[in-house]
Design a protein around this motif. Sequence first.
Motif, PDB file in Angstrom:
ATOM      1  N   SER A 143       0.865  -1.188   0.000  1.00  0.00           N
ATOM      2  CA  SER A 143       0.000   0.000   0.000  1.00  0.00           C
ATOM      3  C   SER A 143       0.893   1.226   0.000  1.00  0.00           C
ATOM      4  CB  SER A 143      -0.927   0.022   1.232  1.00  0.00           C
ATOM      5  OG  SER A 143      -0.180   0.285   2.413  1.00  0.00           O
ATOM      6  N   LEU A 144       0.303   2.367  -0.351  1.00  0.00           N
ATOM      7  CA  LEU A 144       1.016   3.645  -0.368  1.00  0.00           C
ATOM      8  C   LEU A 144       0.241   4.648   0.479  1.00  0.00           C
ATOM      9  CD1 LEU A 144       2.982   5.845  -1.515  1.00  0.00           C
ATOM     10  CD2 LEU A 144       1.449   6.020  -3.485  1.00  0.00           C
ATOM     11  N   THR A 145       0.953   5.333   1.377  1.00  0.00           N
ATOM     12  CA  THR A 145       0.376   6.475   2.085  1.00  0.00           C
ATOM     13  C   THR A 145       1.277   7.675   1.825  1.00  0.00           C
ATOM     14  OG1 THR A 145      -0.543   5.066   3.829  1.00  0.00           O
ATOM     15  CG2 THR A 145      -0.391   7.424   4.283  1.00  0.00           C
ATOM     16  N   SER A 146       0.699   8.714   1.229  1.00  0.00           N
ATOM     17  CA  SER A 146       1.431   9.936   0.895  1.00  0.00           C
ATOM     18  C   SER A 146       0.972  11.043   1.845  1.00  0.00           C
ATOM     19  CB  SER A 146       1.146  10.308  -0.579  1.00  0.00           C
ATOM     20  OG  SER A 146       1.849  11.452  -0.975  1.00  0.00           O
ATOM     21  N   ILE A 147       1.915  11.522   2.688  1.00  0.00           N
ATOM     22  CA  ILE A 147       1.575  12.496   3.732  1.00  0.00           C
ATOM     23  C   ILE A 147       2.120  13.873   3.371  1.00  0.00           C
ATOM     24  CG2 ILE A 147       1.787  13.051   6.183  1.00  0.00           C
ATOM     25  CD1 ILE A 147       2.300  10.086   6.734  1.00  0.00           C
ATOM     26  N   PHE A 148       1.295  14.878   3.481  1.00  0.00           N
ATOM     27  CA  PHE A 148       1.579  16.267   3.085  1.00  0.00           C
ATOM     28  C   PHE A 148       2.606  16.378   1.964  1.00  0.00           C
ATOM     29  CE2 PHE A 148       3.233  16.276   7.705  1.00  0.00           C
ATOM     30  CZ  PHE A 148       4.555  16.000   7.418  1.00  0.00           C
ATOM     31  N   SER A 149       2.269  15.698   0.841  1.00  0.00           N
ATOM     32  CA  SER A 149       3.122  15.727  -0.333  1.00  0.00           C
ATOM     33  C   SER A 149       2.331  16.289  -1.515  1.00  0.00           C
ATOM     34  CB  SER A 149       3.672  14.327  -0.619  1.00  0.00           C
ATOM     35  OG  SER A 149       4.751  14.401  -1.522  1.00  0.00           O
ATOM     36  N   THR A 150       2.880  16.151  -2.721  1.00  0.00           N
ATOM     37  CA  THR A 150       2.249  16.795  -3.873  1.00  0.00           C
ATOM     38  C   THR A 150       2.678  16.110  -5.163  1.00  0.00           C
ATOM     39  OG1 THR A 150       1.853  18.949  -4.922  1.00  0.00           O
ATOM     40  CG2 THR A 150       4.090  18.543  -4.085  1.00  0.00           C
ATOM     41  N   THR A 151       2.213  16.625  -6.296  1.00  0.00           N
ATOM     42  CA  THR A 151       2.426  15.977  -7.593  1.00  0.00           C
ATOM     43  C   THR A 151       3.492  16.639  -8.458  1.00  0.00           C
ATOM     44  OG1 THR A 151       0.746  17.403  -8.577  1.00  0.00           O
ATOM     45  CG2 THR A 151      -0.001  15.275  -7.704  1.00  0.00           C
ATOM     46  N   GLY A 152       3.924  17.835  -8.077  1.00  0.00           N
ATOM     47  CA  GLY A 152       4.821  18.590  -8.959  1.00  0.00           C
ATOM     48  C   GLY A 152       4.088  19.374 -10.028  1.00  0.00           C
ATOM     49  N   ASN A 153       2.766  19.380  -9.968  1.00  0.00           N
ATOM     50  CA  ASN A 153       1.938  20.154 -10.903  1.00  0.00           C
ATOM     51  C   ASN A 153       2.282  21.647 -10.751  1.00  0.00           C
ATOM     52  OD1 ASN A 153      -0.093  21.541 -12.234  1.00  0.00           O
ATOM     53  ND2 ASN A 153      -1.779  20.431 -11.272  1.00  0.00           N
ATOM     54  N   PRO A 154       2.810  22.289 -11.816  1.00  0.00           N
ATOM     55  CA  PRO A 154       3.244  23.690 -11.680  1.00  0.00           C
ATOM     56  C   PRO A 154       2.104  24.678 -11.454  1.00  0.00           C
ATOM     57  CG  PRO A 154       3.396  22.974 -13.978  1.00  0.00           C
ATOM     58  CD  PRO A 154       3.063  21.756 -13.165  1.00  0.00           C
ATOM     59  N   LYS A 155       0.866  24.238 -11.676  1.00  0.00           N
ATOM     60  CA  LYS A 155      -0.277  25.150 -11.516  1.00  0.00           C
ATOM     61  C   LYS A 155      -0.796  25.207 -10.075  1.00  0.00           C
ATOM     62  CE  LYS A 155      -2.072  25.113 -16.235  1.00  0.00           C
ATOM     63  NZ  LYS A 155      -1.322  24.077 -16.967  1.00  0.00           N
ATOM     64  N   LEU A 156      -0.261  24.370  -9.205  1.00  0.00           N
ATOM     65  CA  LEU A 156      -0.727  24.353  -7.816  1.00  0.00           C
ATOM     66  C   LEU A 156      -0.206  25.569  -7.049  1.00  0.00           C
ATOM     67  CD1 LEU A 156      -0.192  20.585  -6.938  1.00  0.00           C
ATOM     68  CD2 LEU A 156      -2.377  21.747  -7.291  1.00  0.00           C
ATOM     69  N   PRO A 157      -0.916  25.978  -5.993  1.00  0.00           N
ATOM     70  CA  PRO A 157      -0.441  27.109  -5.180  1.00  0.00           C
ATOM     71  C   PRO A 157       0.935  26.799  -4.580  1.00  0.00           C
ATOM     72  CG  PRO A 157      -2.690  26.496  -4.560  1.00  0.00           C
ATOM     73  CD  PRO A 157      -2.191  25.428  -5.488  1.00  0.00           C
ATOM     74  N   PRO A 158       1.841  27.784  -4.571  1.00  0.00           N
ATOM     75  CA  PRO A 158       3.180  27.560  -4.012  1.00  0.00           C
ATOM     76  C   PRO A 158       3.176  27.624  -2.495  1.00  0.00           C
ATOM     77  CG  PRO A 158       2.983  29.828  -4.744  1.00  0.00           C
ATOM     78  CD  PRO A 158       1.672  29.162  -5.082  1.00  0.00           C
ATOM     79  N   ALA A 159       4.324  27.296  -1.925  1.00  0.00           N
ATOM     80  CA  ALA A 159       4.521  27.462  -0.483  1.00  0.00           C
ATOM     81  C   ALA A 159       4.395  28.930  -0.114  1.00  0.00           C
ATOM     82  CB  ALA A 159       5.902  26.950  -0.094  1.00  0.00           C
ATOM     83  N   LYS A 160       3.992  29.199   1.121  1.00  0.00           N
ATOM     84  CA  LYS A 160       4.000  30.575   1.597  1.00  0.00           C
ATOM     85  C   LYS A 160       5.451  31.069   1.610  1.00  0.00           C
ATOM     86  CE  LYS A 160      -0.245  30.687   4.259  1.00  0.00           C
ATOM     87  NZ  LYS A 160      -0.873  30.827   5.591  1.00  0.00           N
ATOM     88  N   PRO A 161       5.691  32.318   1.194  1.00  0.00           N
ATOM     89  CA  PRO A 161       7.077  32.811   1.080  1.00  0.00           C
ATOM     90  C   PRO A 161       7.892  32.646   2.353  1.00  0.00           C
ATOM     91  CG  PRO A 161       5.537  34.390   0.115  1.00  0.00           C
ATOM     92  CD  PRO A 161       4.709  33.316   0.764  1.00  0.00           C
ATOM     93  N   GLU A 162       7.275  32.895   3.507  1.00  0.00           N
ATOM     94  CA  GLU A 162       8.034  32.794   4.758  1.00  0.00           C
ATOM     95  C   GLU A 162       8.429  31.346   5.056  1.00  0.00           C
ATOM     96  OE1 GLU A 162       3.584  33.052   5.988  1.00  0.00           O
ATOM     97  OE2 GLU A 162       4.911  33.889   4.442  1.00  0.00           O
ATOM     98  N   ALA A 163       7.578  30.396   4.620  1.00  0.00           N
ATOM     99  CA  ALA A 163       7.893  28.981   4.838  1.00  0.00           C
ATOM    100  C   ALA A 163       9.065  28.560   3.959  1.00  0.00           C
ATOM    101  CB  ALA A 163       6.665  28.120   4.551  1.00  0.00           C
ATOM    102  N   MET A 164       9.022  28.952   2.692  1.00  0.00           N
ATOM    103  CA  MET A 164      10.103  28.585   1.778  1.00  0.00           C
ATOM    104  C   MET A 164      11.412  29.258   2.178  1.00  0.00           C
ATOM    105  SD  MET A 164      11.207  26.757  -0.600  1.00  0.00           S
ATOM    106  CE  MET A 164       9.779  25.985  -1.334  1.00  0.00           C
ATOM    107  N   LYS A 165      11.319  30.504   2.624  1.00  0.00           N
ATOM    108  CA  LYS A 165      12.517  31.247   2.990  1.00  0.00           C
ATOM    109  C   LYS A 165      13.263  30.568   4.139  1.00  0.00           C
ATOM    110  CE  LYS A 165      14.216  35.753   4.532  1.00  0.00           C
ATOM    111  NZ  LYS A 165      13.890  37.070   5.086  1.00  0.00           N
ATOM    112  N   VAL A 166      12.540  30.224   5.191  1.00  0.00           N
ATOM    113  CA  VAL A 166      13.204  29.619   6.351  1.00  0.00           C
ATOM    114  C   VAL A 166      13.705  28.212   6.026  1.00  0.00           C
ATOM    115  CG1 VAL A 166      11.154  28.617   7.461  1.00  0.00           C
ATOM    116  CG2 VAL A 166      13.067  29.358   8.877  1.00  0.00           C
ATOM    117  N   LEU A 167      13.032  27.532   5.079  1.00  0.00           N
ATOM    118  CA  LEU A 167      13.441  26.178   4.702  1.00  0.00           C
ATOM    119  C   LEU A 167      14.794  26.180   3.997  1.00  0.00           C
ATOM    120  CD1 LEU A 167      12.257  23.197   4.687  1.00  0.00           C
ATOM    121  CD2 LEU A 167      11.782  23.618   2.281  1.00  0.00           C
ATOM    122  N   ILE A 168      15.011  27.153   3.111  1.00  0.00           N
ATOM    123  CA  ILE A 168      16.228  27.124   2.294  1.00  0.00           C
ATOM    124  C   ILE A 168      17.329  28.050   2.818  1.00  0.00           C
ATOM    125  CG2 ILE A 168      14.967  26.440   0.212  1.00  0.00           C
ATOM    126  CD1 ILE A 168      15.177  29.301  -0.793  1.00  0.00           C
TER     127      ILE A 168
END
Length: 302
Positions: A143-168
Amino acid sequence: MQGESQVPKVTANGIEIHYEEHGDPAAPPMLLIMGFGAQLTLWPDELVEELAGHGFRVIRYDNRDIGLSHKFDGVKAPGIVKMTLLSKIGMKPKVPYTLADMADDGAGLLDTLGIEKAHIVGASMGGMIAQHFAARHADKCLSLTSIFSTTGNPKLPPAKPEAMKVLITRPASTDEDVLVDHGVKLARTIGSPGFPADEERLRERTRMSVRRSFYPEGPTRHLSAIVADGDRRAMLKGVSVPTLVLHGEDDPLVPVEGGRDTAASIPGAKIKTIPGWGHDLPLELVDEVADAIAEHAKASVA
């Protein structure tokens, strides 16, 4: 900086992988795949024990380039700007390794442990790796369980800027207290607004993680693997493994639309979303998340 550890290790897919096992060795195996720049310890012990209590042999491991597993020292990843530009014009950037390679690591680990089939559970980038696992190694996947993941679809909403900033953003220095402060800030920024972590526990877990291993080069190569992977929707349409998608409705790093798109892309997939849940595994949700994973896993082989 790397701490001593008694974590077992194997050579699989040509690299050294460190892993841990919990539960009855004779129980159905469940492989947990963690996300971007995260060690196996980011799976809360409470969740691991709960899954073991549901009757599974739970295996969690450090992905390549992180924790105690093999490091690709000195291997350069292309810059994020260059990669994004190449991706936009339909060109695949050359990267040190791919998410498919990382899925093969998990499959190789199972082979080395003598496990023919397992339930595959991935969180965040680990969910992307798990998606590749289900597509590439369906014969090993119960079986597969995918947790808070995504498809790579470029049309999906991006991460919030503050979340991406602190991540990288890299910490200002390698002083332990600076690293702990940075880790706590990251956890707070992407964590669950409805289930804020206890400050003392969060700091202690972050300090233990830093002492176990601090390796800032690995996440740079992880990120290049994610960006180079692109849109997985065509691949996901071919996934025939029973799939559950779990996602927080208040995830600032991978918005819930990513989970909905994952469920929509995999035939027959089910989805469960939870209000107040962000991009972490809070103690308050351990029972609910473990119950959902265990129920799905058991139903998939019934």
